[in-house]
Scaffold this motif. Structure first.
Motif, mmCIF file in Angstrom:
data_model
loop_
_atom_site.group_PDB
_atom_site.id
_atom_site.type_symbol
_atom_site.label_atom_id
_atom_site.label_comp_id
_atom_site.label_asym_id
_atom_site.label_seq_id
_atom_site.Cartn_x
_atom_site.Cartn_y
_atom_site.Cartn_z
ATOM 1 N N ARG A 2 0.842 -1.194 0.000
ATOM 2 C CA ARG A 2 0.000 0.000 0.000
ATOM 3 C C ARG A 2 0.870 1.234 0.000
ATOM 4 O O ARG A 2 1.941 1.239 0.612
ATOM 5 C CB ARG A 2 -0.868 0.046 1.261
ATOM 6 C CG ARG A 2 -1.944 -0.997 1.289
ATOM 7 C CD ARG A 2 -2.773 -0.797 2.516
ATOM 8 N NE ARG A 2 -3.718 -1.889 2.690
ATOM 9 C CZ ARG A 2 -4.468 -2.037 3.766
ATOM 10 N NH1 ARG A 2 -4.358 -1.186 4.755
ATOM 11 N NH2 ARG A 2 -5.307 -3.042 3.853
ATOM 12 N N PRO A 36 9.885 3.972 3.978
ATOM 13 C CA PRO A 36 9.168 4.806 4.951
ATOM 14 C C PRO A 36 9.731 6.228 5.081
ATOM 15 O O PRO A 36 8.991 7.164 5.338
ATOM 16 C CB PRO A 36 9.331 4.022 6.263
ATOM 17 C CG PRO A 36 9.470 2.591 5.822
ATOM 18 C CD PRO A 36 10.248 2.653 4.545
ATOM 19 N N GLN A 68 1.993 7.413 3.894
ATOM 20 C CA GLN A 68 1.824 6.075 4.494
ATOM 21 C C GLN A 68 2.197 5.024 3.466
ATOM 22 O O GLN A 68 1.831 5.148 2.294
ATOM 23 C CB GLN A 68 0.357 5.838 4.889
ATOM 24 C CG GLN A 68 -0.152 6.772 5.959
ATOM 25 C CD GLN A 68 -1.673 6.667 6.067
ATOM 26 O OE1 GLN A 68 -2.395 6.799 5.085
ATOM 27 N NE2 GLN A 68 -2.162 6.405 7.263
ATOM 28 N N GLU A 70 3.050 0.545 3.072
ATOM 29 C CA GLU A 70 3.341 -0.803 3.552
ATOM 30 C C GLU A 70 4.007 -1.517 2.396
ATOM 31 O O GLU A 70 3.431 -1.648 1.317
ATOM 32 C CB GLU A 70 2.043 -1.541 3.929
ATOM 33 C CG GLU A 70 1.404 -1.049 5.203
ATOM 34 C CD GLU A 70 0.057 -1.723 5.433
ATOM 35 O OE1 GLU A 70 -0.133 -2.871 4.978
ATOM 36 O OE2 GLU A 70 -0.805 -1.076 6.043
ATOM 37 N N SER A 73 6.899 -6.699 2.696
ATOM 38 C CA SER A 73 6.769 -7.418 3.971
ATOM 39 C C SER A 73 7.288 -6.509 5.074
ATOM 40 O O SER A 73 7.826 -5.428 4.810
ATOM 41 C CB SER A 73 7.594 -8.717 3.935
ATOM 42 O OG SER A 73 8.973 -8.401 3.843
ATOM 43 N N VAL A 74 7.150 -6.951 6.317
ATOM 44 C CA VAL A 74 7.635 -6.150 7.452
ATOM 45 C C VAL A 74 9.149 -5.983 7.364
ATOM 46 O O VAL A 74 9.695 -4.906 7.596
ATOM 47 C CB VAL A 74 7.239 -6.827 8.792
ATOM 48 C CG1 VAL A 74 7.806 -6.033 9.969
ATOM 49 C CG2 VAL A 74 5.723 -6.917 8.895
ATOM 50 N N ASN A 77 10.328 -3.533 3.906
ATOM 51 C CA ASN A 77 9.257 -2.539 3.835
ATOM 52 C C ASN A 77 9.572 -1.492 2.755
ATOM 53 O O ASN A 77 9.833 -0.338 3.050
ATOM 54 C CB ASN A 77 9.095 -1.883 5.207
ATOM 55 C CG ASN A 77 7.817 -1.071 5.279
ATOM 56 O OD1 ASN A 77 6.930 -1.212 4.433
ATOM 57 N ND2 ASN A 77 7.720 -0.206 6.272
#
Length: 284
Positions: A2, A36, A68, A70, A73-74, A77
């Motif tokens: 996202r 990010p 923002q 996503e 994956s974590v 990122n």
């Protein structure tokens, strides 16, 4: 995955537009890397194969009121998108007096960056213009192709003269030759010259200054041992140099040229919240 962001501040919007317009002048397509903290516009034509490379880094907090994302994956990122910067540049032309601009990663028949521009309206209803800009999502296995280019130990690092001045000199030389030699030394001198069977033309710039501590320590030592008057040089495609000089709309605080003798010219333009690196390979 996202991604969504919003620009409300007019000066931030204008600044972002200038950056995108600069990228548009430098390349027809590029990779947009989203993390990010930062956005990157990347061009990785392999310098070894005679292509130019570009690495432009923006700190997102200095441009966007909301941001923002996503990633895949974590742990990873990040999002990598292949895109045509001119499409964003065109969409931003409609946003000059906008109340806000929203950009969102969407899927409409194909992945898109959807840009919604709210324009001022005389009535109470708002006018929103929407642009769907097609992009290609780059799979994780190819991400390594878009790492920051490594800079070989350079032989000289020097501040550039005013880019507009340099551009007008190179523009005049372009009519005489397809190639230009850039020479520089550790005494703050740059020479731009062309040599053909019929003509030899050179322009000298002095007292430009040499930045310190740009390079890693190992190469600093090797640079210090050299004669400061020794001219390191690189012969490059004059059109590629002119494309770089003509594309600038970022108004950098510092412009630096690094030369790897007879191998590469590496330009760095530094602004408060944007850095642009541009690599042009030398020709034999």
């Amino acid at each position: 995955m996202r991604f969504r962001c919003k620009i409300v501040d007019v000066s931030c919007l204008n600044h972002f537009t200038r950056v995108v317009n600069t990228i548009t002048k430098l390349t027809k397509s590029c990779t947009l890397r989203l993390t990010p903290a930062n956005l990157y516009f990347i061009l990785t034509d392999k310098v070894a194969n005679g292509g130019v490379s570009m690495w432009c880094e923006l700190c997102q907090a200095n441009f966007f009121d909301e941001y923002q994302m996503e990633g895949v994956s974590v742990e990873q990122n990040e999002i990598y998108l292949e895109m045509v910067p001119e499409n964003i540049s065109r969409a931003l032309k409609t946003a000059q007096n906008a109340k806000f601009v929203k950009i969102k990663l969407t899927n409409k028949h194909c992945p898109c960056l959807t840009m919604a521009v709210e324009l001022p309206s005389l009535s109470s209803t708002s006018r929103i213009v929407t642009h769907d800009i097609p992009v290609t999502v780059i799979p994780r296995r190819l991400w390594n192709d878009f790492k920051e280019p490594t800079v070989p130990d350079f032989d000289v690092s020097i501040y550039l003269p005013a880019i507009k001045t340099m551009k007008s000199v190179v523009e005049r030389m372009k009519n005489l030759s397809n190639f230009i030699v850039i020479e520089a030394n550790r005494n703050g001198e740059i020479i731009l010259k062309i040599e053909t069977d019929l003509v030899s033309v050179s322009t000298h710039f002095k007292d430009l200054g040499n930045p310190h501590l740009i390079s890693i320590d190992a190469s600093q030592n090797s640079i210090q041992e050299r004669d400061p008057d020794f001219m390191s040089e690189a012969r490059v495609d004059i059109r590629k140099l002119l494309q770089f000089l003509a594309g600038q709309q970022v108004n950098p605080n510092k412009s630096i040229c690094n030369i790897v003798h007879k191998r590469m010219v590496h330009f760095i333009l530094l602004h408060d919240d944007v850095s642009l690196q541009y690599f042009i390979p030398a020709l034999a």
